[in-house]
Design a protein around this motif. Structure first.
Motif, short mmCIF file in Angstrom:
data_model
loop_
_atom_site.label_atom_id
_atom_site.label_comp_id
_atom_site.label_asym_id
_atom_site.label_seq_id
_atom_site.Cartn_x
_atom_site.Cartn_y
_atom_site.Cartn_z
N ASP A 141 -86.17 -66.71 -55.42
CA ASP A 141 -85.92 -67.54 -56.59
C ASP A 141 -87.10 -68.49 -56.76
O ASP A 141 -87.11 -69.60 -56.23
N PRO A 147 -83.47 -73.31 -60.62
CA PRO A 147 -82.99 -72.23 -59.74
C PRO A 147 -81.56 -71.83 -60.10
O PRO A 147 -80.71 -72.68 -60.37
N HIS A 150 -78.60 -68.43 -56.70
CA HIS A 150 -77.46 -68.71 -55.83
C HIS A 150 -76.17 -68.79 -56.62
O HIS A 150 -75.10 -68.40 -56.14
N PRO A 157 -77.06 -72.12 -51.05
CA PRO A 157 -78.45 -72.17 -50.59
C PRO A 157 -78.54 -72.89 -49.25
O PRO A 157 -77.76 -73.82 -48.97
N LEU A 161 -86.42 -74.25 -51.30
CA LEU A 161 -87.39 -73.18 -51.04
C LEU A 161 -88.81 -73.72 -50.98
O LEU A 161 -89.67 -73.10 -50.35
N LEU A 174 -84.20 -70.63 -44.21
CA LEU A 174 -83.94 -70.70 -45.65
C LEU A 174 -83.56 -69.37 -46.28
O LEU A 174 -82.98 -69.35 -47.37
N SER A 176 -81.51 -65.73 -46.57
CA SER A 176 -80.24 -65.09 -46.23
C SER A 176 -80.41 -63.58 -46.30
O SER A 176 -81.30 -63.07 -46.99
N GLY A 185 -84.28 -65.32 -50.79
CA GLY A 185 -84.68 -66.71 -50.64
C GLY A 185 -84.09 -67.51 -51.77
O GLY A 185 -84.68 -67.62 -52.85
N PHE A 186 -82.88 -68.05 -51.55
CA PHE A 186 -82.26 -68.90 -52.56
C PHE A 186 -82.94 -70.27 -52.55
O PHE A 186 -83.54 -70.68 -51.56
N ASN A 187 -82.82 -70.97 -53.66
CA ASN A 187 -83.41 -72.31 -53.75
C ASN A 187 -82.32 -73.31 -54.14
O ASN A 187 -81.69 -73.17 -55.18
N GLY A 188 -82.12 -74.31 -53.30
CA GLY A 188 -81.06 -75.27 -53.55
C GLY A 188 -81.51 -76.58 -54.15
O GLY A 188 -80.71 -77.52 -54.24
N GLU A 189 -82.76 -76.65 -54.58
CA GLU A 189 -83.27 -77.93 -55.11
C GLU A 189 -84.30 -77.69 -56.20
O GLU A 189 -85.28 -76.98 -55.99
#
Length: 290
Positions: A141, A147, A150, A157, A161, A174, A176, A185-189
């Motif tokens: 991502d 993003p 996810h 996430p 990332l 980071l 999954s 590669g998910f991005n949580g921010e």
């Protein structure tokens, strides 16, 4: 010492590179071992070639996906779920064959503007590629400002990332893994300065290290819309080709021409996918279904 002597000395000095902190000098500290793999995963700077991609792959956080959630977002684990699933299987074959012929491994999925379905396309393409037995596919991502992968997958996430892209966190913390053939590669921010991050040499080194560690056949990158910022152009040396997703209802011919002009002599344009196009003749493409 002259500048030339100093430069030569720097070239001759061995570089300490940790595979889990790409491009960074590893700091010596307390030993940290992965009990399952019986190896030091953070402290020791070993040459990348000494690591087995299969073992690194197994060390990723394994997740299970909710098929109902996926179907609700138009994602297809089984191509028989929808005619669109079959279409993505055809797309994966055409893309993988074209990339093998050219020696390419990284494809970016973008769109002229927001809302054209590029993330939907990237997710389905990655899952279609991962259905090939014995294959390895990575999905990233890289639409860092917004993003969304996810949310599509219904997954949590593991962090930001950008921490992987700047080398401050290893991919194991980071990324999954879905089964044995798909790593995400998910991005949580959200990243307001996404262009700066993607331009960086650290990002280049991180992606190269990821390929060495996971050895994917193809890496699918969900990129930002092409016409709204310089983020996609920042990927010029980090992606082999791009696929543009156009929306049958909102994308104009002018938008397509603008994308073609933007990528000309910069990034190879592998093709254009028309999303949400109405074709009443699709029913005749059914095969092996009641």
């Amino acid at each position: 010492m002259s500048d030339e002597d100093n430069a030569a000395s720097q070239r001759e000095r061995p570089m300490s590179v940790s595979v889990f902190r790409p491009g960074k000098n590893a700091e010596r500290g307390p030993q940290q071992f992965d009990i399952n793999l019986s190896r030091n995963i953070f402290s020791e700077p070993y040459p990348l070639a000494l690591f087995s991609p299969a073992r690194v792959w197994e060390s990723l956080n394994a997740i299970s996906l909710d098929t109902d959630h996926l179907a609700g977002n138009g994602l297809f684990i089984n191509p028989d779920q929808s005619l669109a699933g079959t279409a993505f299987d055809i797309l994966r074959t055409r893309i993988s064959q074209a990339m093998v012929e050219r020696g390419w491994q990284r494809i970016g999925i973008t769109s002229p503007t927001h809302g054209c379905g590029k993330s939907f396309t990237a997710a389905n393409l990655a899952m279609a590629l991962a259905r090939r037995p014995g294959s390895r596919t990575v999905l990233l991502d890289l639409d860092l400002r917004r993003p969304s992968l996810h949310t599509l997958f219904g997954a949590a996430p593991l962090g930001a990332l950008r921490d992987f892209l700047d080398g401050s966190q290893p991919l194991e913390s980071l990324f999954s893994r879905v089964g044995r053939t798909l790593a995400i590669g998910f991005n949580g921010e959200a990243v307001p300065d996404a262009g700066d991050v993607l331009h960086s040499a650290d990002a280049t080194q991180a992606l190269e290290a990821m390929e060495t560690q996971l050895d994917p056949d193809i890496t699918v990158m969900d990129l930002p819309p092409a016409l709204l910022s310089d983020d996609v152009l920042a990927m010029r040396d980090k992606v082999d080709a791009v696929l543009v997703v156009a929306d049958g209802k909102i994308t104009t011919a002018k938008d397509i021409r603008a994308c073609e002009a933007l990528f000309e002599h910069r990034i190879p344009l592998l093709g254009i996918v028309l999303n949400r196009a109405q074709d009443r003749g699709l029913g005749r493409l059914r095969y092996g279904r009641d």
